[in-house]
Design a protein around this motif. Structure first.
Motif, PDB file in Angstrom:
ATOM      1  N   GLY A  97       7.916  -6.159  -7.955  1.00 28.50           N
ATOM      2  CA  GLY A  97       7.099  -6.688  -6.875  1.00 28.50           C
ATOM      3  C   GLY A  97       6.857  -8.120  -7.289  1.00 28.50           C
ATOM      4  N   LEU A  98       6.688  -8.512  -8.298  1.00 26.65           N
ATOM      5  CA  LEU A  98       6.380  -9.904  -8.865  1.00 26.65           C
ATOM      6  C   LEU A  98       7.495 -10.578  -9.248  1.00 26.65           C
ATOM      7  CD1 LEU A  98       3.189  -9.237 -10.761  1.00 26.65           C
ATOM      8  CD2 LEU A  98       3.285  -9.890  -8.608  1.00 26.65           C
ATOM      9  N   GLU A  99       8.802  -9.958  -8.987  1.00 24.66           N
ATOM     10  CA  GLU A  99       9.943 -11.169  -9.280  1.00 24.66           C
ATOM     11  C   GLU A  99       9.829 -12.648  -8.605  1.00 24.66           C
ATOM     12  OE1 GLU A  99      13.480  -8.581  -9.446  1.00 24.66           O
ATOM     13  OE2 GLU A  99      14.639 -10.309  -8.674  1.00 24.66           O
ATOM     14  N   ASN A 100      10.025 -13.646  -9.363  1.00 27.07           N
ATOM     15  CA  ASN A 100      10.210 -14.968  -8.941  1.00 27.07           C
ATOM     16  C   ASN A 100       8.628 -15.490  -8.604  1.00 27.07           C
ATOM     17  OD1 ASN A 100      12.949 -15.398  -9.210  1.00 27.07           O
ATOM     18  ND2 ASN A 100      13.300 -14.087  -7.231  1.00 27.07           N
ATOM     19  N   VAL A 101       7.703 -14.600  -8.969  1.00 26.42           N
ATOM     20  CA  VAL A 101       6.386 -15.161  -8.803  1.00 26.42           C
ATOM     21  C   VAL A 101       6.076 -15.818 -10.056  1.00 26.42           C
ATOM     22  CG1 VAL A 101       3.908 -14.403  -8.375  1.00 26.42           C
ATOM     23  CG2 VAL A 101       5.812 -13.213  -7.413  1.00 26.42           C
ATOM     24  N   SER A 102       5.645 -17.219  -9.750  1.00 24.01           N
ATOM     25  CA  SER A 102       5.215 -18.187 -10.841  1.00 24.01           C
ATOM     26  C   SER A 102       3.969 -17.701 -11.106  1.00 24.01           C
ATOM     27  CB  SER A 102       5.380 -19.658 -10.554  1.00 24.01           C
ATOM     28  OG  SER A 102       4.040 -19.578  -9.275  1.00 24.01           O
ATOM     29  N   GLU A 103       3.604 -18.290 -12.472  1.00 22.90           N
ATOM     30  CA  GLU A 103       2.248 -18.046 -13.243  1.00 22.90           C
ATOM     31  C   GLU A 103       1.186 -18.603 -12.462  1.00 22.90           C
ATOM     32  OE1 GLU A 103       2.447 -18.581 -17.401  1.00 22.90           O
ATOM     33  OE2 GLU A 103       0.517 -17.910 -17.627  1.00 22.90           O
ATOM     34  N   SER A 104       1.266 -19.843 -11.642  1.00 18.82           N
ATOM     35  CA  SER A 104       0.326 -20.337 -10.842  1.00 18.82           C
ATOM     36  C   SER A 104      -0.239 -19.416  -9.678  1.00 18.82           C
ATOM     37  CB  SER A 104       0.515 -21.794 -10.606  1.00 18.82           C
ATOM     38  OG  SER A 104       1.689 -21.752  -9.995  1.00 18.82           O
ATOM     39  N   ASP A 105       1.277 -19.011  -9.075  1.00 20.22           N
ATOM     40  CA  ASP A 105       1.057 -18.154  -8.172  1.00 20.22           C
ATOM     41  C   ASP A 105       0.155 -16.855  -8.436  1.00 20.22           C
ATOM     42  OD1 ASP A 105       1.599 -19.760  -5.791  1.00 20.22           O
ATOM     43  OD2 ASP A 105       3.585 -19.236  -5.829  1.00 20.22           O
ATOM     44  N   LEU A 106       0.553 -16.230  -9.573  1.00 18.33           N
ATOM     45  CA  LEU A 106      -0.093 -15.013  -9.984  1.00 18.33           C
ATOM     46  C   LEU A 106      -1.413 -14.993  -9.747  1.00 18.33           C
ATOM     47  CD1 LEU A 106       0.905 -12.203 -11.027  1.00 18.33           C
ATOM     48  CD2 LEU A 106      -0.046 -12.916 -13.173  1.00 18.33           C
ATOM     49  N   HIS A 150       0.797  -1.191   0.001  1.00 18.05           N
ATOM     50  CA  HIS A 150       0.041   0.035   0.043  1.00 18.05           C
ATOM     51  C   HIS A 150       0.915   1.226   0.243  1.00 18.05           C
ATOM     52  CE1 HIS A 150      -2.893   2.876   1.197  1.00 18.05           C
ATOM     53  NE2 HIS A 150      -3.663   2.290   0.846  1.00 18.05           N
ATOM     54  N   SER A 151       0.402   2.328  -0.663  1.00 16.74           N
ATOM     55  CA  SER A 151       1.376   3.385  -0.918  1.00 16.74           C
ATOM     56  C   SER A 151       1.491   4.162   0.473  1.00 16.74           C
ATOM     57  CB  SER A 151       0.518   4.553  -1.751  1.00 16.74           C
ATOM     58  OG  SER A 151      -0.476   5.103  -1.043  1.00 16.74           O
ATOM     59  N   GLU A 152       0.761   4.096   1.473  1.00 18.66           N
ATOM     60  CA  GLU A 152       1.006   4.380   2.977  1.00 18.66           C
ATOM     61  C   GLU A 152       2.263   3.598   3.592  1.00 18.66           C
ATOM     62  OE1 GLU A 152      -2.943   4.271   4.251  1.00 18.66           O
ATOM     63  OE2 GLU A 152      -3.522   5.979   2.897  1.00 18.66           O
ATOM     64  N   ARG A 153       2.311   2.146   3.166  1.00 23.57           N
ATOM     65  CA  ARG A 153       3.464   1.477   3.544  1.00 23.57           C
ATOM     66  C   ARG A 153       4.721   2.060   2.718  1.00 23.57           C
ATOM     67  NH1 ARG A 153       2.830  -0.363   8.274  1.00 23.57           N
ATOM     68  NH2 ARG A 153       5.034  -1.117   7.816  1.00 23.57           N
ATOM     69  N   ARG A 154       4.448   2.216   1.412  1.00 27.83           N
ATOM     70  CA  ARG A 154       5.969   2.685   0.702  1.00 27.83           C
ATOM     71  C   ARG A 154       6.282   4.027   1.197  1.00 27.83           C
ATOM     72  NH1 ARG A 154       5.942  -0.052  -4.640  1.00 27.83           N
ATOM     73  NH2 ARG A 154       4.228  -1.426  -4.850  1.00 27.83           N
ATOM     74  N   SER A 155       5.286   4.924   1.357  1.00 33.55           N
ATOM     75  CA  SER A 155       5.851   6.312   1.651  1.00 33.55           C
ATOM     76  C   SER A 155       6.050   6.516   3.175  1.00 33.55           C
ATOM     77  CB  SER A 155       4.921   7.424   1.079  1.00 33.55           C
ATOM     78  OG  SER A 155       3.592   7.226   1.727  1.00 33.55           O
ATOM     79  N   ILE A 156       5.106   6.205   4.077  1.00 32.45           N
ATOM     80  CA  ILE A 156       5.271   6.555   5.538  1.00 32.45           C
ATOM     81  C   ILE A 156       6.399   5.647   6.047  1.00 32.45           C
ATOM     82  CG2 ILE A 156       4.200   6.950   7.562  1.00 32.45           C
ATOM     83  CD1 ILE A 156       1.489   7.319   5.888  1.00 32.45           C
ATOM     84  N   PHE A 157       6.342   4.531   5.648  1.00 36.03           N
ATOM     85  CA  PHE A 157       7.078   3.443   6.378  1.00 36.03           C
ATOM     86  C   PHE A 157       8.376   2.696   5.645  1.00 36.03           C
ATOM     87  CE2 PHE A 157       2.833   3.119   8.460  1.00 36.03           C
ATOM     88  CZ  PHE A 157       3.241   3.584   9.576  1.00 36.03           C
ATOM     89  N   GLY A 158       8.578   3.572   4.434  1.00 38.15           N
ATOM     90  CA  GLY A 158       9.922   3.027   3.598  1.00 38.15           C
ATOM     91  C   GLY A 158       9.792   1.765   2.980  1.00 38.15           C
ATOM     92  N   GLU A 159       8.907   0.967   2.906  1.00 43.29           N
ATOM     93  CA  GLU A 159       8.695  -0.087   2.072  1.00 43.29           C
ATOM     94  C   GLU A 159       9.090  -0.136   0.769  1.00 43.29           C
ATOM     95  OE1 GLU A 159       5.553  -2.834   2.713  1.00 43.29           O
ATOM     96  OE2 GLU A 159       5.558  -2.500   5.181  1.00 43.29           O
ATOM     97  N   THR A 160      10.319  -0.913   0.381  1.00 44.73           N
ATOM     98  CA  THR A 160      10.612  -0.920  -0.923  1.00 44.73           C
ATOM     99  C   THR A 160      10.051  -1.824  -1.753  1.00 44.73           C
ATOM    100  OG1 THR A 160      12.610  -2.340  -0.447  1.00 44.73           O
ATOM    101  CG2 THR A 160      12.949   0.062  -0.213  1.00 44.73           C
ATOM    102  N   ASP A 161      10.347  -1.830  -3.266  1.00 42.82           N
ATOM    103  CA  ASP A 161       9.602  -2.899  -4.018  1.00 42.82           C
ATOM    104  C   ASP A 161      10.444  -4.402  -3.531  1.00 42.82           C
ATOM    105  OD1 ASP A 161       8.133  -1.260  -5.890  1.00 42.82           O
ATOM    106  OD2 ASP A 161      10.056  -0.596  -6.805  1.00 42.82           O
ATOM    107  N   GLU A 162      11.582  -4.336  -3.083  1.00 44.05           N
ATOM    108  CA  GLU A 162      12.205  -5.633  -2.566  1.00 44.05           C
ATOM    109  C   GLU A 162      11.594  -6.179  -1.615  1.00 44.05           C
ATOM    110  OE1 GLU A 162      14.042  -2.703  -3.574  1.00 44.05           O
ATOM    111  OE2 GLU A 162      14.610  -3.454  -5.490  1.00 44.05           O
ATOM    112  N   ILE A 163      11.183  -5.177  -0.570  1.00 47.19           N
ATOM    113  CA  ILE A 163      10.615  -5.722   0.480  1.00 47.19           C
ATOM    114  C   ILE A 163       9.168  -6.307   0.410  1.00 47.19           C
ATOM    115  CG2 ILE A 163       9.462  -4.878   2.805  1.00 47.19           C
ATOM    116  CD1 ILE A 163      11.798  -2.948   3.298  1.00 47.19           C
TER     117      ILE A 163
END
Ligand code: PEP
Length: 251
Positions: free
Chosen positions: A151-160, A96-109
């Motif tokens: 965000g979807l790195e290493n996410v398989s097609e079945s998991d998507l 969520h953008s509030e997690r990204r902007s307020i709590f510094g969550e990166t795409d990697e996290i």
């Protein structure tokens, strides 16, 4: 055929008594209603157990608003997947953008959280979206593409297939400034195409892509009528049973 999904993100609102009132209100208003979409509520952690008891005899599903990517350990203030599952969560909002902007969550996290959630059977509601500056600089697609690819790195097609993507332009969240149905549709179309390139056309066609950002009863139908908008992630308007249910009925 992809599902329409309306989800309510309560954010940091709702003590226990309010949780009881809000969920009971939603249930009452939906009684005997032939739902055309899935309905998810995401109360705060402290209300999840109570919410789980309340939604058990209904079609409403339960989500958490966040989760740590580790199983357990010295992470003061954090919450794990097994804790969420133990109180009945089927979904978890991630990125969520509030997690990204307020709590510094990166795409990697966020990617680590998505991978963990999928590995334990929790369905991520994966949020992406550009800021106003990024939209004005005409880099919306680039921003959204980066968030999706990382965000979807290493996410398989079945998991998507277990993921819901929520496109939430940051400038529209909690501002009352909603994207027009055309603006939202353009980005949703872009996302679906991107998923088609990354995975397959079939997977892209089956992916639920919600719109989020100041969705209200009076603008929901216009947004939801667009071909690539498959539901809504609702903040402010989900805190009142009647407005949340009006949005559900707009499906
Ligand atoms: C949100 O927080 O995900 C959201 C869309 O909020 P609002 O509906 O209040 O803009």
């Amino acid at each position: 055929m992809r599902k329409m999904v309306i989800a309510g993100n309560w954010k940091m609102h709702g003590e226990l008594n309010e949780t009881v009132n809000l969920i009971s209100g939603i249930k009452n208003l939906l009684e005997d209603y032939d739902l055309k979409c899935d309905v998810i509520v995401a109360p705060p952690f402290t209300s999840l157990e109570t919410a789980n008891t309340l939604v058990k005899d209904s079609q409403i599903k339960l989500s958490a608003q966040n989760m740590h990517f580790e199983d357990k350990g010295a992470f003061t203030g954090e919450i794990s997947h097994s804790m969420l599952k133990s109180v009945g969560c089927e979904y978890v909002i991630l990125g969520h953008s509030e997690r990204r902007s307020i709590f510094g969550e990166t795409d990697e996290i966020i990617n680590k959280k998505i991978i963990k959630a999928l590995s334990v059977g929790l369905n991520p509601i994966f949020c992406i979206g550009e800021t106003l500056e990024e939209r004005e600089a005409n880099i919306t697609e680039k921003v959204v593409e980066t968030q999706i690819r990382k965000g979807l790195e290493n996410v398989s097609e079945s998991d998507l297939a277990k993921i819901i993507v929520a496109y939430e332009p940051v400038w529209a969240i909690g501002t009352g400034k909603v994207a027009t149905p055309e603006q939202a549709q353009d980005v949703h179309y872009f996302i679906r195409n991107l998923i088609s390139q990354m995975y397959s056309k079939e997977t892209a066609e089956n992916l639920t892509i919600q719109y989020g950002g100041s969705v209200k009863p009076d603008n929901a139908a216009g947004l939801l009528s667009k071909p690539d908008i498959d539901g809504a992630l609702v903040g402010g308007a989900c805190l009142k049973a009647d407005s949340f249910v009006d949005i559900i009925k707009a499906c």
